[in-house]
Design a protein around this motif. Sequence first.
Motif, PDB file in Angstrom:
ATOM      1  N   TRP A  65     -10.433   3.568  -7.140  1.00  0.00           N
ATOM      2  CA  TRP A  65      -9.774   2.943  -5.997  1.00  0.00           C
ATOM      3  C   TRP A  65      -8.477   3.689  -5.732  1.00  0.00           C
ATOM      4  O   TRP A  65      -7.719   3.974  -6.661  1.00  0.00           O
ATOM      5  CB  TRP A  65      -9.456   1.481  -6.304  1.00  0.00           C
ATOM      6  CG  TRP A  65     -10.597   0.547  -6.029  1.00  0.00           C
ATOM      7  CD1 TRP A  65     -11.466   0.033  -6.940  1.00  0.00           C
ATOM      8  CD2 TRP A  65     -10.977   0.026  -4.760  1.00  0.00           C
ATOM      9  NE1 TRP A  65     -12.366  -0.781  -6.315  1.00  0.00           N
ATOM     10  CE2 TRP A  65     -12.095  -0.809  -4.981  1.00  0.00           C
ATOM     11  CE3 TRP A  65     -10.495   0.182  -3.462  1.00  0.00           C
ATOM     12  CZ2 TRP A  65     -12.726  -1.485  -3.951  1.00  0.00           C
ATOM     13  CZ3 TRP A  65     -11.121  -0.491  -2.435  1.00  0.00           C
ATOM     14  CH2 TRP A  65     -12.225  -1.319  -2.680  1.00  0.00           C
ATOM     15  N   LEU A  66      -8.220   3.985  -4.459  1.00  0.00           N
ATOM     16  CA  LEU A  66      -6.996   4.657  -4.061  1.00  0.00           C
ATOM     17  C   LEU A  66      -6.336   3.901  -2.928  1.00  0.00           C
ATOM     18  O   LEU A  66      -6.989   3.139  -2.214  1.00  0.00           O
ATOM     19  CB  LEU A  66      -7.295   6.089  -3.585  1.00  0.00           C
ATOM     20  CG  LEU A  66      -7.956   6.999  -4.604  1.00  0.00           C
ATOM     21  CD1 LEU A  66      -9.423   7.124  -4.299  1.00  0.00           C
ATOM     22  CD2 LEU A  66      -7.316   8.356  -4.573  1.00  0.00           C
ATOM     23  N   VAL A  67      -5.033   4.120  -2.762  1.00  0.00           N
ATOM     24  CA  VAL A  67      -4.307   3.572  -1.625  1.00  0.00           C
ATOM     25  C   VAL A  67      -3.647   4.739  -0.919  1.00  0.00           C
ATOM     26  O   VAL A  67      -3.141   5.659  -1.564  1.00  0.00           O
ATOM     27  CB  VAL A  67      -3.269   2.498  -2.039  1.00  0.00           C
ATOM     28  CG1 VAL A  67      -2.217   3.054  -2.967  1.00  0.00           C
ATOM     29  CG2 VAL A  67      -2.634   1.858  -0.801  1.00  0.00           C
ATOM     30  N   GLU A  68      -3.704   4.711   0.406  1.00  0.00           N
ATOM     31  CA  GLU A  68      -3.067   5.771   1.177  1.00  0.00           C
ATOM     32  C   GLU A  68      -1.693   5.300   1.612  1.00  0.00           C
ATOM     33  O   GLU A  68      -1.537   4.210   2.149  1.00  0.00           O
ATOM     34  CB  GLU A  68      -3.912   6.126   2.399  1.00  0.00           C
ATOM     35  CG  GLU A  68      -3.434   7.365   3.094  1.00  0.00           C
ATOM     36  CD  GLU A  68      -4.409   7.873   4.126  1.00  0.00           C
ATOM     37  OE1 GLU A  68      -3.958   8.552   5.057  1.00  0.00           O
ATOM     38  OE2 GLU A  68      -5.620   7.587   4.014  1.00  0.00           O
ATOM     39  N   GLU A  69      -0.705   6.142   1.346  1.00  0.00           N
ATOM     40  CA  GLU A  69       0.670   5.792   1.658  1.00  0.00           C
ATOM     41  C   GLU A  69       1.372   7.032   2.209  1.00  0.00           C
ATOM     42  O   GLU A  69       1.452   8.058   1.538  1.00  0.00           O
ATOM     43  CB  GLU A  69       1.360   5.297   0.391  1.00  0.00           C
ATOM     44  CG  GLU A  69       2.785   4.886   0.575  1.00  0.00           C
ATOM     45  CD  GLU A  69       3.427   4.482  -0.743  1.00  0.00           C
ATOM     46  OE1 GLU A  69       4.651   4.373  -0.761  1.00  0.00           O
ATOM     47  OE2 GLU A  69       2.712   4.282  -1.734  1.00  0.00           O
ATOM     48  N   GLU A  75      -3.932   7.078  -6.716  1.00  0.00           N
ATOM     49  CA  GLU A  75      -4.991   6.436  -7.469  1.00  0.00           C
ATOM     50  C   GLU A  75      -4.471   5.162  -8.115  1.00  0.00           C
ATOM     51  O   GLU A  75      -3.410   5.166  -8.743  1.00  0.00           O
ATOM     52  CB  GLU A  75      -5.488   7.408  -8.542  1.00  0.00           C
ATOM     53  CG  GLU A  75      -6.796   7.029  -9.154  1.00  0.00           C
ATOM     54  CD  GLU A  75      -7.318   8.134 -10.047  1.00  0.00           C
ATOM     55  OE1 GLU A  75      -7.338   7.905 -11.270  1.00  0.00           O
ATOM     56  OE2 GLU A  75      -7.674   9.213  -9.541  1.00  0.00           O
ATOM     57  N   LEU A  76      -5.215   4.067  -7.951  1.00  0.00           N
ATOM     58  CA  LEU A  76      -4.820   2.778  -8.522  1.00  0.00           C
ATOM     59  C   LEU A  76      -5.615   2.423  -9.771  1.00  0.00           C
ATOM     60  O   LEU A  76      -5.068   1.983 -10.765  1.00  0.00           O
ATOM     61  CB  LEU A  76      -4.978   1.661  -7.489  1.00  0.00           C
ATOM     62  CG  LEU A  76      -4.110   1.753  -6.246  1.00  0.00           C
ATOM     63  CD1 LEU A  76      -4.491   0.672  -5.258  1.00  0.00           C
ATOM     64  CD2 LEU A  76      -2.642   1.656  -6.613  1.00  0.00           C
ATOM     65  N   VAL A  77      -6.951   2.568  -9.688  1.00  0.00           N
ATOM     66  CA  VAL A  77      -7.844   2.166 -10.769  1.00  0.00           C
ATOM     67  C   VAL A  77      -8.994   3.163 -10.858  1.00  0.00           C
ATOM     68  O   VAL A  77      -9.512   3.595  -9.836  1.00  0.00           O
ATOM     69  CB  VAL A  77      -8.456   0.764 -10.511  1.00  0.00           C
ATOM     70  CG1 VAL A  77      -9.306   0.311 -11.694  1.00  0.00           C
ATOM     71  CG2 VAL A  77      -7.410  -0.264 -10.191  1.00  0.00           C
ATOM     72  N   LEU A 105      -9.301  -4.902 -11.220  1.00  0.00           N
ATOM     73  CA  LEU A 105     -10.682  -4.737 -10.810  1.00  0.00           C
ATOM     74  C   LEU A 105     -11.404  -6.044 -11.050  1.00  0.00           C
ATOM     75  O   LEU A 105     -11.406  -6.559 -12.170  1.00  0.00           O
ATOM     76  CB  LEU A 105     -11.315  -3.603 -11.617  1.00  0.00           C
ATOM     77  CG  LEU A 105     -12.533  -2.922 -11.033  1.00  0.00           C
ATOM     78  CD1 LEU A 105     -12.218  -2.311  -9.681  1.00  0.00           C
ATOM     79  CD2 LEU A 105     -13.053  -1.864 -11.984  1.00  0.00           C
ATOM     80  N   GLY A 106     -11.981  -6.604  -9.989  1.00  0.00           N
ATOM     81  CA  GLY A 106     -12.671  -7.885 -10.088  1.00  0.00           C
ATOM     82  C   GLY A 106     -14.159  -7.717 -10.281  1.00  0.00           C
ATOM     83  O   GLY A 106     -14.662  -6.622 -10.544  1.00  0.00           O
ATOM     84  N   VAL A 110      -4.274   1.451   3.773  1.00  0.00           N
ATOM     85  CA  VAL A 110      -5.703   1.743   3.683  1.00  0.00           C
ATOM     86  C   VAL A 110      -6.064   1.938   2.214  1.00  0.00           C
ATOM     87  O   VAL A 110      -5.504   2.806   1.542  1.00  0.00           O
ATOM     88  CB  VAL A 110      -6.071   3.003   4.497  1.00  0.00           C
ATOM     89  CG1 VAL A 110      -7.552   3.325   4.343  1.00  0.00           C
ATOM     90  CG2 VAL A 110      -5.707   2.815   5.966  1.00  0.00           C
ATOM     91  N   PHE A 111      -6.987   1.108   1.728  1.00  0.00           N
ATOM     92  CA  PHE A 111      -7.489   1.198   0.367  1.00  0.00           C
ATOM     93  C   PHE A 111      -8.887   1.784   0.427  1.00  0.00           C
ATOM     94  O   PHE A 111      -9.698   1.383   1.271  1.00  0.00           O
ATOM     95  CB  PHE A 111      -7.529  -0.191  -0.290  1.00  0.00           C
ATOM     96  CG  PHE A 111      -6.169  -0.797  -0.453  1.00  0.00           C
ATOM     97  CD1 PHE A 111      -5.454  -0.609  -1.615  1.00  0.00           C
ATOM     98  CD2 PHE A 111      -5.592  -1.542   0.576  1.00  0.00           C
ATOM     99  CE1 PHE A 111      -4.187  -1.166  -1.775  1.00  0.00           C
ATOM    100  CE2 PHE A 111      -4.332  -2.099   0.427  1.00  0.00           C
ATOM    101  CZ  PHE A 111      -3.630  -1.904  -0.746  1.00  0.00           C
ATOM    102  N   SER A 112      -9.183   2.731  -0.453  1.00  0.00           N
ATOM    103  CA  SER A 112     -10.506   3.345  -0.419  1.00  0.00           C
ATOM    104  C   SER A 112     -11.133   3.356  -1.802  1.00  0.00           C
ATOM    105  O   SER A 112     -10.454   3.513  -2.813  1.00  0.00           O
ATOM    106  CB  SER A 112     -10.441   4.765   0.154  1.00  0.00           C
ATOM    107  OG  SER A 112      -9.583   5.582  -0.607  1.00  0.00           O
ATOM    108  N   CYS A 113     -12.436   3.151  -1.809  1.00  0.00           N
ATOM    109  CA  CYS A 113     -13.238   3.165  -3.021  1.00  0.00           C
ATOM    110  C   CYS A 113     -14.133   4.396  -2.971  1.00  0.00           C
ATOM    111  O   CYS A 113     -14.778   4.656  -1.957  1.00  0.00           O
ATOM    112  CB  CYS A 113     -14.085   1.900  -3.101  1.00  0.00           C
ATOM    113  SG  CYS A 113     -15.095   1.825  -4.594  1.00  0.00           S
TER     114      CYS A 113
END
Length: 152
Positions: free
Chosen positions: A74-78, A84-86, A109-110, A128-131
């Motif tokens: 999982w990533l977040v765009e900033e 990268e988050l997880v 992570l759920g 924007v979060f991307s998997c």
Amino acid sequence: WTLHLKNVTTSLSGWYECSFATFPDGTKAAKIQLIVRAEEEQHYVKEVQLNQTLEIPCLEDTTSENLSNYPLKWLVEENGRKEELVTKEPSCPAVYRNGSVLYGQRVCLGLNNTLKIFPTKIMDDGRVFSCHVMYHPERVRRSSTTVRVFGK
């Protein structure tokens, strides 16, 4: 007989024929159709109330059993850069990248590899979060979700 294709692109889609001479039967031939599909990124918009828990599915049309066999992240765009988050490897616990000032302790992570963010903040609006799921080193499926945060 095997045909090996390298650097496959959609332009290689079409019919392929293999023919060879045999004795005493003559020429033998077989045809096969190759369809090369471009990787598509699915994009979603998710709305959430301020200070609530946000759950973002990884690939909405894929079951968790399918995802559990492949590495994902999982990533977040900033500000134009992705953080990268997880990350999750098959049969291993998730690894969190807690270096993020914005998301360090707010993400987990759920079930079904969803990204859970709690609590949502006003600064999450528009992010924007991307998997990314890696089925093969050269085949990655992606989905991205833009978050809209609303106050009460």
